[in-house]
Design a protein around this motif. Structure first.
Motif, PDB file in Angstrom:
ATOM      1  N   LEU A  38       0.841  -1.210   0.000  1.00 25.71           N
ATOM      2  CA  LEU A  38       0.000   0.000   0.000  1.00 25.71           C
ATOM      3  C   LEU A  38       0.871   1.253   0.000  1.00 25.71           C
ATOM      4  CD1 LEU A  38      -2.663   1.592   0.341  1.00 25.71           C
ATOM      5  CD2 LEU A  38      -2.423   1.243   2.824  1.00 25.71           C
ATOM      6  N   LEU A  39       1.861   1.272   0.885  1.00 26.60           N
ATOM      7  CA  LEU A  39       2.745   2.433   0.978  1.00 26.60           C
ATOM      8  C   LEU A  39       3.556   2.612  -0.305  1.00 26.60           C
ATOM      9  CD1 LEU A  39       4.037   1.983   4.643  1.00 26.60           C
ATOM     10  CD2 LEU A  39       2.338   3.622   3.825  1.00 26.60           C
ATOM     11  N   ALA A  40       3.974   1.496  -0.911  1.00 25.84           N
ATOM     12  CA  ALA A  40       4.742   1.569  -2.160  1.00 25.84           C
ATOM     13  C   ALA A  40       3.901   2.160  -3.281  1.00 25.84           C
ATOM     14  CB  ALA A  40       5.246   0.179  -2.544  1.00 25.84           C
ATOM     15  N   LEU A  46       4.794   9.733  -6.175  1.00 24.00           N
ATOM     16  CA  LEU A  46       5.311  10.939  -5.529  1.00 24.00           C
ATOM     17  C   LEU A  46       6.819  11.043  -5.717  1.00 24.00           C
ATOM     18  CD1 LEU A  46       3.214  10.744  -2.230  1.00 24.00           C
ATOM     19  CD2 LEU A  46       2.936  12.428  -4.064  1.00 24.00           C
ATOM     20  N   PHE A  47       7.517   9.921  -5.569  1.00 19.41           N
ATOM     21  CA  PHE A  47       8.959   9.903  -5.787  1.00 19.41           C
ATOM     22  C   PHE A  47       9.283  10.254  -7.246  1.00 19.41           C
ATOM     23  CE2 PHE A  47      11.663   7.928  -2.349  1.00 19.41           C
ATOM     24  CZ  PHE A  47      10.729   8.109  -1.331  1.00 19.41           C
ATOM     25  N   HIS A  48       8.515   9.685  -8.173  1.00 25.12           N
ATOM     26  CA  HIS A  48       8.759   9.946  -9.580  1.00 25.12           C
ATOM     27  C   HIS A  48       8.505  11.420  -9.908  1.00 25.12           C
ATOM     28  CE1 HIS A  48       8.138   5.431 -10.746  1.00 25.12           C
ATOM     29  NE2 HIS A  48       9.302   5.663 -10.170  1.00 25.12           N
ATOM     30  N   ALA A  49       7.465  12.003  -9.301  1.00 25.17           N
ATOM     31  CA  ALA A  49       7.164  13.416  -9.525  1.00 25.17           C
ATOM     32  C   ALA A  49       8.296  14.306  -9.027  1.00 25.17           C
ATOM     33  CB  ALA A  49       5.855  13.794  -8.836  1.00 25.17           C
ATOM     34  N   ALA A  50       9.010  13.827  -7.997  1.00 25.24           N
ATOM     35  CA  ALA A  50      10.139  14.577  -7.440  1.00 25.24           C
ATOM     36  C   ALA A  50      11.457  14.211  -8.117  1.00 25.24           C
ATOM     37  CB  ALA A  50      10.243  14.312  -5.935  1.00 25.24           C
ATOM     38  N   ASN A  51      11.380  13.365  -9.164  1.00 25.22           N
ATOM     39  CA  ASN A  51      12.579  12.902  -9.881  1.00 25.22           C
ATOM     40  C   ASN A  51      13.557  12.176  -8.946  1.00 25.22           C
ATOM     41  OD1 ASN A  51      11.862  13.961 -12.487  1.00 25.22           O
ATOM     42  ND2 ASN A  51      12.410  16.002 -11.739  1.00 25.22           N
ATOM     43  N   LEU A  52      12.997  11.349  -8.067  1.00 23.86           N
ATOM     44  CA  LEU A  52      13.789  10.579  -7.125  1.00 23.86           C
ATOM     45  C   LEU A  52      13.720   9.091  -7.465  1.00 23.86           C
ATOM     46  CD1 LEU A  52      12.651  12.267  -3.780  1.00 23.86           C
ATOM     47  CD2 LEU A  52      14.821  12.640  -4.969  1.00 23.86           C
ATOM     48  N   ARG A  53      14.797   8.392  -7.205  1.00 23.71           N
ATOM     49  CA  ARG A  53      14.820   6.940  -7.414  1.00 23.71           C
ATOM     50  C   ARG A  53      13.930   6.270  -6.374  1.00 23.71           C
ATOM     51  NH1 ARG A  53      17.541   3.182  -4.770  1.00 23.71           N
ATOM     52  NH2 ARG A  53      18.826   4.776  -3.734  1.00 23.71           N
ATOM     53  N   PHE A  54      13.058   5.378  -6.840  1.00 25.55           N
ATOM     54  CA  PHE A  54      12.168   4.669  -5.924  1.00 25.55           C
ATOM     55  C   PHE A  54      12.536   3.196  -5.865  1.00 25.55           C
ATOM     56  CE2 PHE A  54       8.437   2.053  -5.039  1.00 25.55           C
ATOM     57  CZ  PHE A  54       8.075   2.562  -3.804  1.00 25.55           C
ATOM     58  N   ASP A  55      12.616   2.684  -4.646  1.00 21.34           N
ATOM     59  CA  ASP A  55      12.913   1.271  -4.428  1.00 21.34           C
ATOM     60  C   ASP A  55      11.962   0.778  -3.336  1.00 21.34           C
ATOM     61  OD1 ASP A  55      13.867  -1.233  -3.773  1.00 21.34           O
ATOM     62  OD2 ASP A  55      15.974  -0.636  -3.736  1.00 21.34           O
ATOM     63  N   ARG A  56      11.112  -0.170  -3.681  1.00 21.87           N
ATOM     64  CA  ARG A  56      10.143  -0.681  -2.710  1.00 21.87           C
ATOM     65  C   ARG A  56      10.825  -1.228  -1.461  1.00 21.87           C
ATOM     66  NH1 ARG A  56       7.520  -5.051  -0.875  1.00 21.87           N
ATOM     67  NH2 ARG A  56       5.227  -5.075  -0.738  1.00 21.87           N
ATOM     68  N   GLY A  57      12.043  -1.717  -1.636  1.00 20.48           N
ATOM     69  CA  GLY A  57      12.782  -2.270  -0.502  1.00 20.48           C
ATOM     70  C   GLY A  57      13.234  -1.223   0.489  1.00 20.48           C
ATOM     71  N   ASN A  58      13.097   0.059   0.145  1.00 23.24           N
ATOM     72  CA  ASN A  58      13.495   1.137   1.051  1.00 23.24           C
ATOM     73  C   ASN A  58      12.332   1.678   1.877  1.00 23.24           C
ATOM     74  OD1 ASN A  58      16.188   1.092   0.341  1.00 23.24           O
ATOM     75  ND2 ASN A  58      15.985   2.642  -1.249  1.00 23.24           N
ATOM     76  N   ASN A  75      17.274   7.343   0.330  1.00 25.47           N
ATOM     77  CA  ASN A  75      15.840   7.509   0.076  1.00 25.47           C
ATOM     78  C   ASN A  75      14.990   6.533   0.894  1.00 25.47           C
ATOM     79  OD1 ASN A  75      16.760   9.350  -1.755  1.00 25.47           O
ATOM     80  ND2 ASN A  75      16.039   8.286  -3.577  1.00 25.47           N
ATOM     81  N   GLY A  76      15.481   6.172   2.065  1.00 26.38           N
ATOM     82  CA  GLY A  76      14.717   5.287   2.943  1.00 26.38           C
ATOM     83  C   GLY A  76      13.531   6.008   3.545  1.00 26.38           C
ATOM     84  N   LEU A  77      12.387   5.355   3.539  1.00 27.01           N
ATOM     85  CA  LEU A  77      11.147   5.927   4.070  1.00 27.01           C
ATOM     86  C   LEU A  77      10.663   5.068   5.229  1.00 27.01           C
ATOM     87  CD1 LEU A  77       8.788   7.977   3.809  1.00 27.01           C
ATOM     88  CD2 LEU A  77       7.743   6.385   2.173  1.00 27.01           C
ATOM     89  N   PHE A  78      10.605   5.658   6.428  1.00 24.52           N
ATOM     90  CA  PHE A  78      10.197   4.948   7.634  1.00 24.52           C
ATOM     91  C   PHE A  78       8.834   5.470   8.081  1.00 24.52           C
ATOM     92  CE2 PHE A  78      14.685   4.501   7.331  1.00 24.52           C
ATOM     93  CZ  PHE A  78      15.050   3.348   8.009  1.00 24.52           C
ATOM     94  N   ILE A  79       7.861   4.579   8.188  1.00 26.26           N
ATOM     95  CA  ILE A  79       6.499   4.953   8.604  1.00 26.26           C
ATOM     96  C   ILE A  79       6.143   4.191   9.867  1.00 26.26           C
ATOM     97  CG2 ILE A  79       4.078   5.111   7.939  1.00 26.26           C
ATOM     98  CD1 ILE A  79       5.777   6.729   6.118  1.00 26.26           C
ATOM     99  N   HIS A  80       5.729   4.906  10.904  1.00 25.05           N
ATOM    100  CA  HIS A  80       5.296   4.248  12.130  1.00 25.05           C
ATOM    101  C   HIS A  80       3.960   3.548  11.898  1.00 25.05           C
ATOM    102  CE1 HIS A  80       7.796   6.484  15.401  1.00 25.05           C
ATOM    103  NE2 HIS A  80       8.518   6.229  14.324  1.00 25.05           N
ATOM    104  N   ALA A  94      -0.885   9.621   1.771  1.00 29.99           N
ATOM    105  CA  ALA A  94      -0.194  10.290   0.671  1.00 29.99           C
ATOM    106  C   ALA A  94       0.346  11.637   1.129  1.00 29.99           C
ATOM    107  CB  ALA A  94      -1.137  10.473  -0.519  1.00 29.99           C
ATOM    108  N   GLY A  95      -0.418  12.335   1.975  1.00 38.34           N
ATOM    109  CA  GLY A  95       0.039  13.612   2.502  1.00 38.34           C
ATOM    110  C   GLY A  95       1.284  13.448   3.355  1.00 38.34           C
TER     111      GLY A  95
END
Length: 222
Positions: A38-40, A46-58, A75-80, A94-95
């Motif tokens: 879901l988070l991926a 959003l990552f693509h819109a920011a021209n950032l590399r996206f990796d589901r494993g991050n 580009n690690g994303l940590f969500i509680h 998304a926000g």
């Protein structure tokens, strides 16, 4: 989604941590395929819109009931888990993710490291000045005044800097949501929920030594 709000922080936090540093601080990570997917799905555009590399494993789930999220090196994303449970819709998540993506896009991780190094240097200079004051005057209170004055000034500068970065991430989040055809309504409702919980729990926000804008200010902005 089930709403569960416990231990809510005054705002979404940004911590410039590497993954190894996160583990060193005993952050408990869990794995849940459905939540991670879901988070991926939310983060990828959003990552693509920011021209950032996206990796589901991050994408990492932090086993913590508080409402929080942060980004890290690579580009690690940590969500509680508390954030996921508290969100009423994917748009609210998304926000949150757009805000954190804004931190990455803005290069805030590297800047935080440089600022931390600067702060450590200021602390060293303050200690040296305090020692000089004590040696010259022979008074410990003079040394303490120099030390506290320098530290207070440095802390004020640092918190103002952090607050400005949070404002920048909020602004970036709105642009990223617009670029992906999403409404910012989720950010507004999320901030209102935080503010309501603060009121119910008697948490009074002050403008002093904050690393985030006051929640009501963010609500007005959104």
């Amino acid at each position: 989604m089930k709403r569960l709000i416990t231990g809510i922080l005054p705002g979404l936090a940004f911590l410039a941590l590497s993954f190894s540093a996160a583990r060193a601080q005993s952050i408990s990570l869990i794995s849940d395929e459905e939540s991670e997917q879901l988070l991926a799905d939310i983060a990828r555009p959003l990552f693509h819109a920011a021209n950032l590399r996206f990796d589901r494993g991050n994408i990492y789930l932090v086993n913590d009931p508080s409402l929080n999220a942060f980004v890290a090196d690579g580009n690690g994303l940590f969500i509680h888990t508390g954030t996921i449970l508290a969100a009423d819709s994917p748009n609210e998540l998304a926000g949150v993710i757009a805000h954190e993506t804004g931190h990455i896009e803005g290069g805030h991780i590297l800047r935080q490291k440089l600022k931390a190094k600067e702060m450590s240097q200021i602390s060293l200079v303050s200690a040296l000045l305090a020692g000089t004051a004590a040696a010259v005057s022979g008074r410990g209170d003079a040394a303490m005044a120099v030390l506290l004055g320098s530290q207070s000034s440095a802390l004020t500068h640092y918190t103002r800097y952090r607050t400005q970065e949070e404002r920048s991430a909020d602004e970036a989040a709105l642009k990223l949501l617009a670029a992906t055809g999403q409404t910012p309504q989720g950010m507004l409702t999320f901030m209102k929920r935080i503010n309501q919980n603060n009121v119910l729990n008697g948490r009074e926000e002050t403008p002093y030594f904050r690393t985030h804008p006051i929640t009501q200010e963010r609500i007005s902005f959104f």
